[in-house]
Design an enzyme around this catalytic site. Structure first.
Site, PDB file in Angstrom:
ATOM      1  N   ASP A  22       0.831  -1.205   0.000  1.00 15.44           N
ATOM      2  CA  ASP A  22       0.000   0.000   0.000  1.00 15.44           C
ATOM      3  C   ASP A  22       0.868   1.258   0.000  1.00 15.44           C
ATOM      4  O   ASP A  22       2.036   1.239   0.402  1.00 15.44           O
ATOM      5  CB  ASP A  22      -0.894  -0.010   1.242  1.00 15.44           C
ATOM      6  CG  ASP A  22      -2.225   0.689   1.021  1.00 15.44           C
ATOM      7  OD1 ASP A  22      -2.297   1.530   0.105  1.00 15.44           O
ATOM      8  OD2 ASP A  22      -3.172   0.400   1.759  1.00 15.44           O
ATOM      9  N   GLU A  53       3.287   5.268  -3.535  1.00 11.33           N
ATOM     10  CA  GLU A  53       3.490   6.426  -4.439  1.00 11.33           C
ATOM     11  C   GLU A  53       4.851   7.117  -4.258  1.00 11.33           C
ATOM     12  O   GLU A  53       5.371   7.584  -5.284  1.00 11.33           O
ATOM     13  CB  GLU A  53       2.370   7.443  -4.224  1.00 11.33           C
ATOM     14  CG  GLU A  53       1.003   6.949  -4.628  1.00 11.33           C
ATOM     15  CD  GLU A  53       0.337   6.094  -3.554  1.00 11.33           C
ATOM     16  OE1 GLU A  53      -0.591   5.337  -3.879  1.00 11.33           O
ATOM     17  OE2 GLU A  53       0.762   6.172  -2.391  1.00 11.33           O
ATOM     18  N   ASP A  89      -8.117   4.252  -3.451  1.00  7.43           N
ATOM     19  CA  ASP A  89      -9.257   4.465  -2.560  1.00  7.43           C
ATOM     20  C   ASP A  89     -10.350   5.269  -3.256  1.00  7.43           C
ATOM     21  O   ASP A  89     -10.637   6.417  -2.918  1.00  7.43           O
ATOM     22  CB  ASP A  89      -8.798   5.166  -1.285  1.00  7.43           C
ATOM     23  CG  ASP A  89      -7.811   4.332  -0.501  1.00  7.43           C
ATOM     24  OD1 ASP A  89      -7.835   3.091  -0.634  1.00  7.43           O
ATOM     25  OD2 ASP A  89      -6.995   4.899   0.240  1.00  7.43           O
TER      26      ASP A  89
END
Length: 983
Positions: free
Chosen positions: A580, A583, A657
């Site tokens: 997760d 980025e 998300d």
């Protein structure tokens, strides 16, 4: 004429090249370097072409005297190649292979790419085709460890590459973006990594070529200029016509009203609170919203007039959290959209405006919480011809560096992309089954009970996912289970496996500063310090930061920490990794420059230069790490960000998300298609959406108390049903989200149409396992793409270039999901190159027409092109429960058809050693025969005897889909070639 050719290996390392001013060009191995005699302002003084193979040529350009020495993060070593020639023809230097010809003008450096017949694929713009502007990284972007940054790292070029593009060209790729845009011709896209946004530096043309640029910085496709505040693009007038500003009206929940002038709508980010850099922040940010005014529950209206300086199509960017609408001249330019405040979204729209004419603007905003975001900007107007060109801008690189890839079709272009960036792995078979996840399972008991309920209800499932915060609250990054909630992790894993499930766990590259893993990494200089310096606390209230995945030794330590605390500790019982926030997402909703400061400097250079590539080096850490300690278990990673080349690390991406609204579901369709057409084969999403509107939460709470399905809950259930129908026809089939939870029995009770439909498509997915897993084999061996925009198979039909809500899932299924509430039919276009069969009824439909077709609650339209073969396997509750001893082989007549059945052991790497088997199946329309080839290859546990029940479908014999006992022609197959005549 070329006289000598050296065989060399194209490697990661780019060797500096220089040629004397007395020379026009120089040949060295498979490189040709040209000194440009008249580069013009900010033009390239040196251009170097590297012939990778007969269809791929690398182009480098610099405004300096030599090319830099650098290492690629995305390109893998290439085979030697020497089968080309170099000729001089007037002002051009020509490089010719068996498939393409590249012309470089020695005076201007302009490059043209042609096919072997002389037709132009791609031509750099005659003016400004390549520009390189010297760039120095601003101090504030280098973070608090600026003293570690060598001077050479601070300097490079901002470059732009511009190419002519005919009006009928279409472009795809660029990663995964959320604006419901598919064909990117004439559009703009900012390329950076963020939650719900994945940027990949690759574009695919319907003219059968692609461009891959080797740059890791923030980039832009289309307009190279940053979006402007409204007052910089237009004359503004308030609602009464006074020049200089718009009118903002704020009404809180008590009725308190505030009216003020707004010179722009730029409430888009939060500013750093304690940073030494805070004084350098640009104007804007949510701090400019009215002070002392409660936004939560308020209604805000911005209104007035825009006066455009020129006629043209203006490209707007809307940024929002909460509910928002935009009206221009009384017409709805943006229908209502919503996003939760902690995760704002952006939306693009294009509006034609007339010079000198005042256009009324009205923005209606209902903020989501006292901290909320809103912004409206516009791109600097470009002439339509220029807007339609190919334009690629990179903020900072050492030089301009791109690869031209030609092919006879889109698949060959993507194969070229994977030649450069690496083969995709054969993903584990179980990964193609159904995954259940939620935000989040909080105990081992919840994990085991949920999987047990699937088995009790006989609902197929393969994978259950443990999302974040299984650790003790203050111990993020220690990779351990909190013992009060997970008292016996090994027993939990054993229980999951005993129920024939797989277990995936979330691991972030993030560490609280108090944990031992942080301290070990920090001692070695492998932690980004800006967040610590600024005392940034996350939403749980603790300080921390991310590790520097660009350092190869840091990657080894990161994996070792995972191995010691999770993988080896529990006897390799963790089957997959959820990576997760890759980025990396150190803090949400910050200005771009501050995001760079938070994530650098890296071991390779400034974060300005390496802004977009974190996820690929982080994926390398886990893939290489797991294979080093357990080479027999296939690695599988799911990551929230992605980049070119990530497929070689057995990595898939999900779309982040996203919100739980119909428009967000529709946006995933184009997002997933463009991601897949960026050369990355495995993609998925949070089926049902992640962030939930309060009305759906309240509806579920009311139902739990009263048992009454109100209108919002009715919509919620239909949305979930439609989203799961959609999810059946993409590579990864996974449901996930915040409360209300997404287990099918928590969505709707057994017997409800939503429940029945979700379970039916889950079962269909498992029936399709021979089809799905064959495609997984093709992805590796043939560089195949599973999720396919219609242009990949029906290029040449002008009607298909911007169809974003239909696609081919493999060669034989055209999925047509339903994206609107209460819709019970939808329009479907049937590409003209084929006739089509309804999957469910077998009814034949002529191609080349649009029809409104039925789409009842329980199902979405799915069609099969004539000349298709689909193998259906047995009903199963997990992917390896049964061997497909009997395959119902549906053959859709009308054209010849081919299918290659691929099989292997499903979870190990023996396929790399040749332990797999294929059966080629061919249908001949002329002879009405089905031919099975001799089986090629073998593997442990392979079925040596099996049956194929051939079900022929043609326009005179519709044959509704029957997966239990279809009437057909039974064939016993023992591995030898056999041909069967159909009746």
């Amino acid at each position: 004429m070329r006289t000598v050719k050296l065989l060399i290996l194209l490697t990661f390392l780019t060797v500096p090249t220089s040629i004397s001013k007395a020379q026009d060009y120089e040949e060295r191995g498979n490189q040709v370097t040209i000194r440009v005699s008249n580069p013009g302002r900010n033009g390239a003084s040196l251009v170097r072409l590297q012939v990778v193979n007969s269809r791929i040529v690398r182009v480098e350009a610099t405004a300096g005297d030599t090319f830099p020495q650098k290492q690629s993060l995305i390109i893998v070593p290439q085979k030697p190649f020497s089968d080309f020639r170099v000729d001089e023809e007037g002002a051009d230097i020509n490089i010719t292979t068996a498939d393409i010809k590249v012309l470089v003008n020695r005076h201007s450096g302009r490059i043209l790419f042609k096919d072997k017949a002389g037709k132009t694929y791609l031509a750099e713009a005659a003016e400004g085709g390549k520009t390189l502007t010297p760039f120095t990284v601003p101090d504030r972007e280098m973070g608090v460890d600026i003293a570690k940054v060598p001077d050479a790292w601070k300097h490079g070029f901002s470059w732009q590459a511009r190419f002519d593009s005919p009006a009928d060209e279409a472009f795809y790729g660029l990663g995964q973006h959320q604006a419901e845009e598919f064909n990117m011709k004439g559009l703009n896209e900012d390329l950076f990594q963020y939650n719900t946004k994945v940027s990949v530096p690759f574009v695919l043309s319907n003219k059968n070529y692609g461009i891959l640029w080797d740059s890791y910085s923030y980039c832009r496709w289309g307009n190279p200029n940053e979006y402007l505040q409204l007052n910089r693009a237009f004359k503004l007038y308030d609602r009464r016509g006074k020049e200089g500003h718009l009118t903002g009206t704020y009404i809180d929940r008590t009725g308190k009203t505030l009216v003020r002038d707004e010179d722009s709508l730029y409430f888009e980010f939060d500013t750093p609170a304690a940073s030494r850099l805070a004084n350098a922040v640009e104007p804007g940010g949510i701090k400019n919203l009215p002070k002392g005014f409660s936004l939560n529950g308020s209604n805000v209206v911005y209104e007035g007039f825009l006066e455009a300086p020129e006629n043209g199509n203006y490209h707007f960017m809307l940024y929002y959290a909460g509910y928002i609408k935009v009206y221009l001249d009384g017409r709805e330019a943006v229908a209502e959209r919503w996003r939760t405040a902690w995760n704002p979204n952006s939306w693009k729209f294009v509006v034609p405006l007339v010079k000198g004419r005042r256009t009324q603007i009205r923005v209606e905003w209902q903020p989501d919480g006292d901290v909320s975001y809103c912004g409206l900007r516009v791109a600097r107007l470009l002439p339509e011809k220029e807007q339609g060109m190919i334009s690629i801008w990179s903020e900072m690189s050492k030089d301009l560096d791109y690869y031209f890839i030609a092919g006879r079709n889109a698949d060959e272009v993507i194969s070229g992309y994977r030649t450069l960036t690496g083969k995709a792995q054969v993903y584990p078979k179980w990964a193609l089954g159904f995954w259940q996840s939620r935000e989040r399972y909080k105990t081992s008991e919840e994990i085991e009970a949920t999987l047990a309920e699937f088995r009790k209800r006989h609902i197929p499932i393969d994978n259950i996912v443990q999302d974040w915060n299984y650790w003790k609250l203050e111990n993020w990054g220690d990779h351990t289970f909190e013992t009060s909630r997970y008292p016996h992790p090994q027993a939990m894993l054993d229980s999951v496996h005993a129920m024939h499930g797989r277990f995936m766990i979330s691991v972030w590259p993030k560490f609280y500063s108090s944990v031992a893993n942080y301290k070990e990494l920090d001692r070695r200089g492998w932690i980004y310090h800006q967040a610590i310096e600024d005392d940034i606390h996350d939403w749980l209230g603790f300080p921390g930061s991310f590790y520097d995945a660009y350092d190869p030794e840091a990657r080894k330590v990161f994996w070792r920490q995972m191995d010691e605390n999770l993988y080896n500790k529990y006897n390799h019982g963790i089957d997959a990794w959820w990576m997760d926030a890759s980025e990396p997402n150190i803090r949400d909703c910050t200005p771009m420059w501050y995001r760079k400061a938070l994530s650098g400097p890296t071991a390779l250079g400034t974060s300005t230069e390496y802004f977009n590539a974190y996820s690929i080096v982080n994926a390398d850490a886990i893939y290489s790490g797991q294979r080093s300690v357990n080479p027999d278990q296939r690695v599988f990673l799911l990551t929230r960000s992605g980049f070119a080349g990530e497929q070689r690390y057995s990595t898939a991406t999900w779309s982040g998300d996203i919100a739980t609204r119909w428009e967000d579901m529709r946006a995933q369709m184009s997002a997933g298609l463009n991601y897949s057409m960026s050369g990355l084969p495995f993609w998925g999403m949070d089926q049902g959406g992640f962030c939930v509107e309060n009305r759906y939460v309240a509806a579920q709470q009311e139902f739990d108390k009263t048992g009454v399905e109100n209108s919002d809950l009715k919509e919620w259930r239909e949305l979930q049903a439609r989203w799961n129908q959609f999810g059946c026809f993409i590579p990864l089939y996974r449901t996930h989200g915040q409360w209300p939870t997404r287990e099918v029995w928590n969505i709707a009770p057994e017997g409800h149409p939503a429940y029945k439909s979700i379970v039916a498509y889950d079962k269909l997915r498992y029936r399709l396992m021979p089809y799905l897993y064959s495609m997984a084999g093709w992805v590796h061996f043939n560089d195949y793409t599973m999720l396919r925009g219609l242009v990949m198979d029906f290029n040449g039909d002008d009607n298909i270039y911007d169809i974003k809500d239909q696609w081919m899932f493999g060669p034989s299924l055209m999925a047509c999901p339903v994206g609107y509430y209460n819709a019970r039919n939808r329009s479907v276009y049937f590409p003209r190159q084929r006739g089509w069969y309804d999957l469910y009824t077998g009814e034949f439909i002529e191609g080349g027409q649009s029809l409104v077709v039925d789409a009842p609650y329980e199902r979405i339209p799915v069609f099969v092109p004539e000349g298709s073969i689909i193998p259906f396997g047995p009903e199963m509750e997990w992917s390896d429960e049964k061997q497909p001893e009997l395959i119902n082989l549906y053959v859709y007549e009308g054209r010849d058809a081919d299918f290659q059945l691929y099989e292997d052991e499903g979870t190990n790497y023996n396929y790399e050693k040749g332990r797999y088997a294929t059966i080629d199946i061919h249908y001949s329309e002329a002879d009405k025969t089905v031919a099975f080839s001799k089986r090629k290859g073998s593997f442990n546990g392979m079925l040596k005897q099996r049956r194929f029940n051939i079900v022929a479908v043609n326009r005179d014999n519709p044959q509704a889909l029957n997966l239990d006992s279809p009437a057909g022609k039974m064939v016993n197959y023992g591995g030898k070639a056999i041909t069967v005549k159909l009746q």
